[in-house]
Each structure stands twice: as C-alpha cells, then as structure tokens.
Design a protein around this motif. Structure first.
Motif, PDB file in Angstrom:
ATOM      1  N   GLY A   1      -7.586  -2.094  -1.488  1.00 22.23           N
ATOM      2  CA  GLY A   1      -8.480  -1.273  -2.071  1.00 22.23           C
ATOM      3  C   GLY A   1      -8.782  -0.146  -1.054  1.00 22.23           C
ATOM      4  O   GLY A   1      -8.394  -0.370  -0.026  1.00 22.23           O
ATOM      5  N   GLU A   2      -9.829   0.509  -1.219  1.00 27.07           N
ATOM      6  CA  GLU A   2     -10.331   1.514  -0.205  1.00 27.07           C
ATOM      7  C   GLU A   2     -11.089   0.796   0.697  1.00 27.07           C
ATOM      8  O   GLU A   2     -12.125  -0.067   0.404  1.00 27.07           O
ATOM      9  CB  GLU A   2     -11.576   2.518  -0.878  1.00 27.07           C
ATOM     10  N   GLU A   3     -10.558   1.062   2.487  1.00 25.22           N
ATOM     11  CA  GLU A   3     -11.309   0.017   3.258  1.00 25.22           C
ATOM     12  C   GLU A   3     -11.949   1.056   4.423  1.00 25.22           C
ATOM     13  O   GLU A   3     -11.251   2.250   4.428  1.00 25.22           O
ATOM     14  CB  GLU A   3      -9.965  -0.609   3.922  1.00 25.22           C
TER      15      GLU A   3
ATOM     16  N   SER B   1       0.743  -1.442   0.026  1.00 25.58           N
ATOM     17  CA  SER B   1      -0.030   0.146  -0.045  1.00 25.58           C
ATOM     18  C   SER B   1       0.674   1.141  -0.118  1.00 25.58           C
ATOM     19  O   SER B   1       1.905   1.334   0.782  1.00 25.58           O
ATOM     20  CB  SER B   1      -0.888  -0.029   1.261  1.00 25.58           C
TER      21      SER B   1
ATOM     22  N   THR C   1     -12.322   6.379   5.411  1.00 28.37           N
ATOM     23  CA  THR C   1     -11.711   5.244   4.625  1.00 28.37           C
ATOM     24  C   THR C   1     -10.177   5.684   4.491  1.00 28.37           C
ATOM     25  O   THR C   1      -9.856   6.789   4.886  1.00 28.37           O
ATOM     26  CB  THR C   1     -12.485   4.999   3.378  1.00 28.37           C
ATOM     27  N   ILE C   2      -9.498   4.450   3.954  1.00 27.52           N
ATOM     28  CA  ILE C   2      -7.994   4.674   3.511  1.00 27.52           C
ATOM     29  C   ILE C   2      -7.874   3.803   2.386  1.00 27.52           C
ATOM     30  O   ILE C   2      -8.423   2.567   2.654  1.00 27.52           O
ATOM     31  CB  ILE C   2      -7.241   4.438   4.858  1.00 27.52           C
ATOM     32  N   GLU C   3      -6.870   4.228   1.545  1.00 28.73           N
ATOM     33  CA  GLU C   3      -6.474   3.238   0.407  1.00 28.73           C
ATOM     34  C   GLU C   3      -5.524   2.422   0.781  1.00 28.73           C
ATOM     35  O   GLU C   3      -4.436   2.669   1.484  1.00 28.73           O
ATOM     36  CB  GLU C   3      -6.197   4.154  -0.782  1.00 28.73           C
ATOM     37  N   THR C   4      -5.769   1.139   0.801  1.00 26.27           N
ATOM     38  CA  THR C   4      -4.728  -0.045   0.910  1.00 26.27           C
ATOM     39  C   THR C   4      -4.619  -1.023  -0.194  1.00 26.27           C
ATOM     40  O   THR C   4      -5.293  -0.520  -1.260  1.00 26.27           O
ATOM     41  CB  THR C   4      -5.270  -0.652   2.196  1.00 26.27           C
ATOM     42  N   GLU C   5      -3.386  -1.745   0.050  1.00 24.17           N
ATOM     43  CA  GLU C   5      -3.532  -3.004  -0.841  1.00 24.17           C
ATOM     44  C   GLU C   5      -4.647  -3.666  -1.215  1.00 24.17           C
ATOM     45  O   GLU C   5      -4.546  -4.317  -2.413  1.00 24.17           O
ATOM     46  CB  GLU C   5      -2.264  -3.881  -0.311  1.00 24.17           C
TER      47      GLU C   5
ATOM     48  N   HIS D   1      -9.669   9.322   4.724  1.00 18.81           N
ATOM     49  CA  HIS D   1     -10.754  10.144   4.436  1.00 18.81           C
ATOM     50  C   HIS D   1     -11.947  10.016   5.059  1.00 18.81           C
ATOM     51  O   HIS D   1     -12.597   8.989   5.296  1.00 18.81           O
ATOM     52  CB  HIS D   1     -11.165   9.568   2.708  1.00 18.81           C
TER      53      HIS D   1
END
Length: 155
Positions: free
Chosen positions: A126-128, A92, A120-124, A98
């Motif tokens: 996807g958006e989680e 990631s 949310t946060i963007e991770t490996e 967000h």
C-alpha cells in the motif's frame, strides 16, 4: 565493508534534517537524498557478494528476496537506474515519491523554511512513508549482519 555500512548510515542520517527543511547543509532535495539512500542500501548486497570474508554467508540475494522492505528498496533503485522496471522483486509497480510539504516564513524572507510533512510511495504493501521504509531497510541490514556474527555498530 565497514565503510559501506557507515556510508549507508550516513545517508540515512541526512534524511531527517532534509525532511525538517535544513536544506543547505544536506543537499536540499529530499527526492535526491531518498533515492541516494535506497541506491546505497540496495547495492550494499554487491559488497557482501564480492567480499571474500563473507563468502560462507547465506545467499544475500535470498536475504533481499525474503524481505518485503528490501524487495521494495531494490525496485526503487532499479526503477531509478532503468526508468522502467523490466524485472520486479516486489509485487509493486513502483512510481515516484509523493511529497507533501509546508512553508514557514520568518520575519525575513531569508528565514523561510520548507519542511516535508510526508513523502510516500505506493508499494505492494500500500502507500508507505518513505522514511519508515528507509528505517526498516536499515534495520533489515543490521539484522542480516548480526545474524552472521558482525557487530551492528559500524559508525
């Protein structure tokens, strides 16, 4: 160690009230509370590594590296600490949280409440949802301790 695990559970217990806009009793800043959770969560590994009673357990670093949730947790924590990640555990590019919120205003201005609909946060992966990620991390620690013969309950 029970104290450190209880500390993690306490920090997790603050997330839902903060999310629901009950700010004065719980610090009032969802980003701060989430970062605090992920920091405490990741650094529990140091207590395991340096506690003699756990020296015969498997490598806690392997536990972190084998769990997608814990790898992301480590990267969130280290990004906060260092601003930029020099070495990632996950695939990631961890950014910022967000937030999507709404405000409810009562008959009086003092009754205004801001609730957080989503963080949310963007991770490996996807958006989680950060709350779901926090819960998954807590469950990962519970499994780790359980697999090593330590009772789940520490509160």
């Amino acid at each position: 160690m029970d104290y450190q695990r209880a500390r993690l559970r306490y920090q997790f217990s603050k997330l839902e009230p903060v999310r629901n806009g009950i700010f004065p009793e719980h610090g009032g800043n969802v980003e701060f509370e989430l970062y605090s959770f992920f920091e405490i969560c990741y650094h529990l590994k140091d207590w395991v590594k340096h506690s003699p009673e756990y020296s015969d357990w498997g490598n806690v670093e392997d536990f972190i590296n084998e769990s997608p949730a814990m790898r992301i947790c480590a990267d969130i924590c280290n990004r906060l600490k260092h601003k930029n990640l020099r070495k990632r555990r996950s695939n990631s590019e961890i950014g910022v949280f967000h937030l999507k919120s709404n405000m409810t205003i009562g008959p009086e201005t003092s009754m205004a409440r801001v609730s957080i609909e989503e963080v949310t946060i963007e991770t490996e992966r996807g958006e989680e949802c950060c709350y779901a990620l926090a819960k998954e991390c807590l469950e990962e620690w519970d499994s780790y301790f359980s697999e090593n013969g330590v009772n789940r309950s520490c509160s």
